[in-house]
Design an enzyme around this catalytic site. Structure first.
Site, short mmCIF file in Angstrom:
data_model
loop_
_atom_site.label_atom_id
_atom_site.label_comp_id
_atom_site.label_asym_id
_atom_site.label_seq_id
_atom_site.Cartn_x
_atom_site.Cartn_y
_atom_site.Cartn_z
N GLU A 141 42.85 -154.35 -16.31
CA GLU A 141 41.99 -154.55 -17.37
C GLU A 141 41.93 -153.34 -18.31
O GLU A 141 42.00 -153.41 -19.45
CB GLU A 141 40.62 -154.63 -16.90
CG GLU A 141 40.33 -156.01 -16.21
CD GLU A 141 40.63 -156.11 -14.71
OE1 GLU A 141 40.20 -156.88 -14.14
OE2 GLU A 141 41.19 -154.82 -14.33
N ARG A 196 49.21 -127.27 -30.74
CA ARG A 196 50.29 -126.97 -29.79
C ARG A 196 51.50 -127.99 -30.31
O ARG A 196 52.53 -127.46 -29.88
CB ARG A 196 49.61 -127.31 -28.41
CG ARG A 196 50.91 -126.85 -27.45
CD ARG A 196 50.30 -127.05 -25.96
NE ARG A 196 49.33 -126.47 -25.49
CZ ARG A 196 49.66 -125.04 -24.85
NH1 ARG A 196 50.42 -124.74 -25.15
NH2 ARG A 196 48.41 -124.61 -24.70
N VAL A 248 50.77 -139.83 -23.79
CA VAL A 248 50.00 -138.75 -23.76
C VAL A 248 51.00 -137.44 -23.11
O VAL A 248 51.19 -137.69 -22.10
CB VAL A 248 48.57 -138.69 -23.59
CG1 VAL A 248 48.10 -137.37 -23.53
CG2 VAL A 248 48.18 -139.58 -24.51
N PHE A 283 52.47 -130.69 -20.13
CA PHE A 283 51.32 -130.39 -21.18
C PHE A 283 50.48 -129.53 -20.26
O PHE A 283 49.84 -128.46 -20.76
CB PHE A 283 50.65 -131.34 -21.69
CG PHE A 283 50.27 -131.22 -23.18
CD1 PHE A 283 50.98 -131.39 -24.36
CD2 PHE A 283 49.11 -130.62 -23.42
CE1 PHE A 283 50.62 -131.20 -25.61
CE2 PHE A 283 48.44 -130.37 -24.80
CZ PHE A 283 49.27 -130.56 -25.93
N ILE A 284 50.04 -129.85 -18.90
CA ILE A 284 49.15 -129.34 -18.29
C ILE A 284 49.98 -127.91 -17.61
O ILE A 284 49.20 -126.91 -17.78
CB ILE A 284 48.67 -130.06 -17.08
CG1 ILE A 284 48.16 -131.29 -17.52
CG2 ILE A 284 47.73 -129.48 -16.21
CD1 ILE A 284 47.04 -131.31 -18.70
N PHE A 339 26.98 -160.58 -5.26
CA PHE A 339 28.26 -160.03 -5.32
C PHE A 339 29.10 -159.49 -6.55
O PHE A 339 28.71 -160.47 -7.57
CB PHE A 339 29.41 -161.45 -4.70
CG PHE A 339 30.76 -160.91 -4.58
CD1 PHE A 339 31.10 -160.10 -3.80
CD2 PHE A 339 31.56 -161.80 -5.75
CE1 PHE A 339 32.74 -159.78 -3.75
CE2 PHE A 339 33.11 -161.38 -5.28
CZ PHE A 339 33.50 -160.51 -4.53
N GLN A 340 29.48 -158.42 -6.82
CA GLN A 340 29.92 -157.93 -7.95
C GLN A 340 29.06 -157.67 -9.28
O GLN A 340 29.39 -157.40 -10.15
CB GLN A 340 31.27 -158.72 -8.36
CG GLN A 340 32.40 -158.62 -7.34
CD GLN A 340 33.76 -159.23 -8.26
OE1 GLN A 340 33.64 -160.10 -8.83
NE2 GLN A 340 34.67 -158.60 -7.91
N GLU A 353 49.60 -125.36 -20.45
CA GLU A 353 48.12 -124.71 -20.44
C GLU A 353 47.89 -123.70 -19.39
O GLU A 353 47.46 -122.64 -19.43
CB GLU A 353 47.14 -126.05 -20.44
CG GLU A 353 47.16 -126.93 -21.69
CD GLU A 353 46.13 -127.78 -21.60
OE1 GLU A 353 45.49 -128.20 -20.38
OE2 GLU A 353 45.74 -128.58 -22.63
#
Length: 608
Positions: A53, A257, A385, A470-471, A115-116, A474
């Protein structure tokens, strides 16, 4: 006799009246009544079965961003609906109109620990500009009509919670949609007095620039006219890429950046910003903090939100830029403007110098050069990303009728594949490319199955560098910490995607990538190209050492060697060459480079 129709059929009729002919989603028991309606109306409303979803909501968001038309998705009660949230937040942050229909247990079972079952409406109140739970079937068409109007008005998310039984209930088929009465808003003209004030400020400035964002997307011609008339370099937000052709000489590129060197240089060298339709959250940290600002926006809430403003023009960007161009007198070329053009030319030549580089693993310039040479003038790029944003911004030369989309302010990984599906569904005759890092691709790679199921010819390129790049940058540059949790194990993506049904290639060399791209053009279904990519990080502008006059020579030497930047010149070089008086007085970040942006943004922030 009044014809009868099910509540869910009535909902689909209203959605179809707004020009929507497909919906993204994944069935669940609580959504059976609407799945039945989709079967009934399959000749008018196509159901696109995503594999998660979240992907459906991301596809709806991407489609809205690409087309300007509302995207529609659904999820069933409980987990199905909650899975939508990530994609809906992307739509909220990038101001994309989206309608989400969320299944609910039958009305008799609500609040009975079924339920749910969960209290769904409150879960969506933060992400949505409109969220309501249906309580009777007769009002369903009116509710969905109202939700769509709100999504368009507020450029955001509308959520209709639909109890299962109401979708089955028969109602009178008498509702008339308001779609035929909808029209685009008419935005205000600028205040002539403030236009004059803006022109006076531009005339007095020594180093004015134009800083524009998506709010200027219909004003490309006016941006060029003002730039050329007043000799102002152009810098955009990342999402503003593509409004002007990347080849336009005065367009320096984007900030942050992902910035081009020339954009970074003029942003900090500017003493005046003509700020047009831009709401980038990092804007206040990306320019000379002493620069004055003239801001143009249609939303009063945006005026002064990111930076103090001297002249505020609450008006349409296209009209306001045209008014400024019409009333102002043309100025002679300035030394700052000339230096900016020289700086930009130097940057572009330096990038192009690597276009035929044969290094293994592959570096970005030759790979993206092949992409530029292969794609059509109507290509659409779905950009995930990570470091791929940096390479895309710098190296893809957008032109013609090309389009692109990414997860901008929300920046959720996993965006590329769903967005590519949306692009191909909305524009079936265009060539579509998803550009993904290996970290992001793994998040929703099951959506390759959707491309296979619907025989969508999409070229999916994976840049496999075995790190969350990217991390990593950083952690290394911003927080100076040990590398933690960023490694990705080597993966044979081609084999994996071949098993999912896609034609797949692995490219370890430049020739292999060229051959794969050529072959992909002749395939008629989904294609995956796994590019074994360099682990080296992209050239950094926010920690840039190029000027021995203001920076330690050892640091400059180290930086130039690391990035093979021998042919890049500091901005002061071009200021002197252009005859700019006192180039050493042009503002630059602390110590001649960006030692830390946290002085401005706070210790918790990381560089965009």
């Amino acid at each position: 006799m009044v014809n009868k129709i099910s509540g869910s059929d009535a909902i689909l009729k209203v959605i179809e009246s707004w020009g929507v002919d497909h919906i993204y989603g994944y069935p669940g028991g609580s959504f059976d009544s609407t799945m039945n309606a989709l079967h009934n109306q399959k000749d008018k409303m196509k159901f696109i079965q995503v594999r998660h979803e979240e992907a459906g909501a991301l596809a709806a968001s991407a489609e809205a961003k690409l087309t300007g038309r509302i995207g529609v998705c659904f999820g069933s009660a409980g987990p199905g609906g909650i899975h939508l949230l990530n994609g809906l937040y992307d739509a909220r942050h990038d101001h994309a109109p989206v309608l989400a229909i969320v299944g609910q247990v039958p009305t008799a079972s609500i609040n009975r620990d079924m339920f749910q079952a969960m209290d769904e409406e409150p879960a969506f109140l933060d992400v949505a500009c409109w969220a309501k739970t249906a309580t009777n079937a007769q009002n369903l068409p009116e509710l969905v009509d109202e939700g769509i109007r709100h999504a368009y008005k507020y450029h955001g998310v509308a959520v209709l919670v639909l109890p299962k039984d109401l979708g089955w209930d028969l109602i009178d088929d008498t509702y008339t949609s308001s779609a035929r009465d909808y029209s685009e808003p008419i935005y205000p003209n600028p205040d002539p007095t403030k236009v004059e004030e803006a022109i006076e400020m531009i005339k007095k400035a020594k180093s004015p620039i134009i800083y524009f964002g998506l709010g200027a997307k219909k004003a490309a011609a006016e941006l060029k006219t003002v730039s050329e008339k007043f000799k102002m370099p152009l810098v955009s937000s990342y999402l503003g890429k593509g409004i002007l052709p990347d080849s336009y000489p005065a367009y320096m590129g984007t900030t942050g950046r992902v910035a081009n060197k020339s954009a970074f240089d003029v942003a900090f060298g500017a003493d005046l910003l003509l700020w047009v339709g831009n709401d980038s959250p990092f804007s206040r940290a990306l320019f000379n903090p002493a620069a004055k600002v003239i801001q143009i926006d249609i939303d009063s809430e945006k005026i002064g939100k990111r930076h103090p403003v001297e002249v505020a023009l609450l008006a349409d960007a296209k009209k306001t830029l045209a008014a400024i161009a019409a009333k102002g007198e043309e100025t002679k070329s300035s030394a700052f403007y000339d230096a900016a053009l020289l700086d930009n030319e130097n940057w572009r030549k330096w990038e192009a110098s690597f276009n035929e580089d044969q290094s293994v693993p592959l570096r970005p310039e030759p790979v993206f050069n092949v992409i530029n040479q292969t794609v059509s003038d109507k290509a659409i790029f779905a950009v995930d990303v990570g470091n791929v944003n940096i390479d895309f911004e710098r190296l893809v030369n957008l032109h013609g009728d090309q389009k692109w989309t990414t997860s901008g302010q929300y920046a959720t990984m996993g965006y590329g594949l769903p967005a590519a599906i949306a692009a191909k569904v909305a524009y079936p005759d265009r060539d579509v490319y998803s550009l993904n890092g290996d970290g992001a691709f793994a998040m929703l790679m099951e959506e390759i199955l959707v491309q296979v199921k619907y025989h969508l010819h999409i070229v999916n390129i994976i840049f496999s560098n075995e790190t969350l790049g990217f991390i990593e940058a950083e952690q290394r540059d911003d927080t100076n910490q040990a590398m933690s949790g960023i490694d990705i194990i080597p993966t044979n993506w081609a084999m994996s995607c071949e098993g999912l049904g896609a034609k797949s290639y692995t490219a370890k060399t430049l020739d292999e990538f060229k051959n794969a791209m050529a072959a992909a053009k002749n395939d008629d279904g989904p294609v995956v190209i796994d590019v074994k990519f360099t682990h080296e990080m992209p050239f950094t502008t926010v920690y840039m050492f190029l000027d021995p006059e203001t920076q330690p020579q050892a640091k400059v030497d180290e930086f130039i060697k690391k990035y093979q930047a021998q042919d890049l010149k500091p901005f002061t070089h071009f200021l002197k060459e252009a005859g700019f008086a006192n180039p050493e007085d042009v503002y630059r970040p602390k110590d001649g480079f960006w030692t830390t942006h946290r002085d401005i943004l706070g210790n918790s922030e990381t560089m965009p």
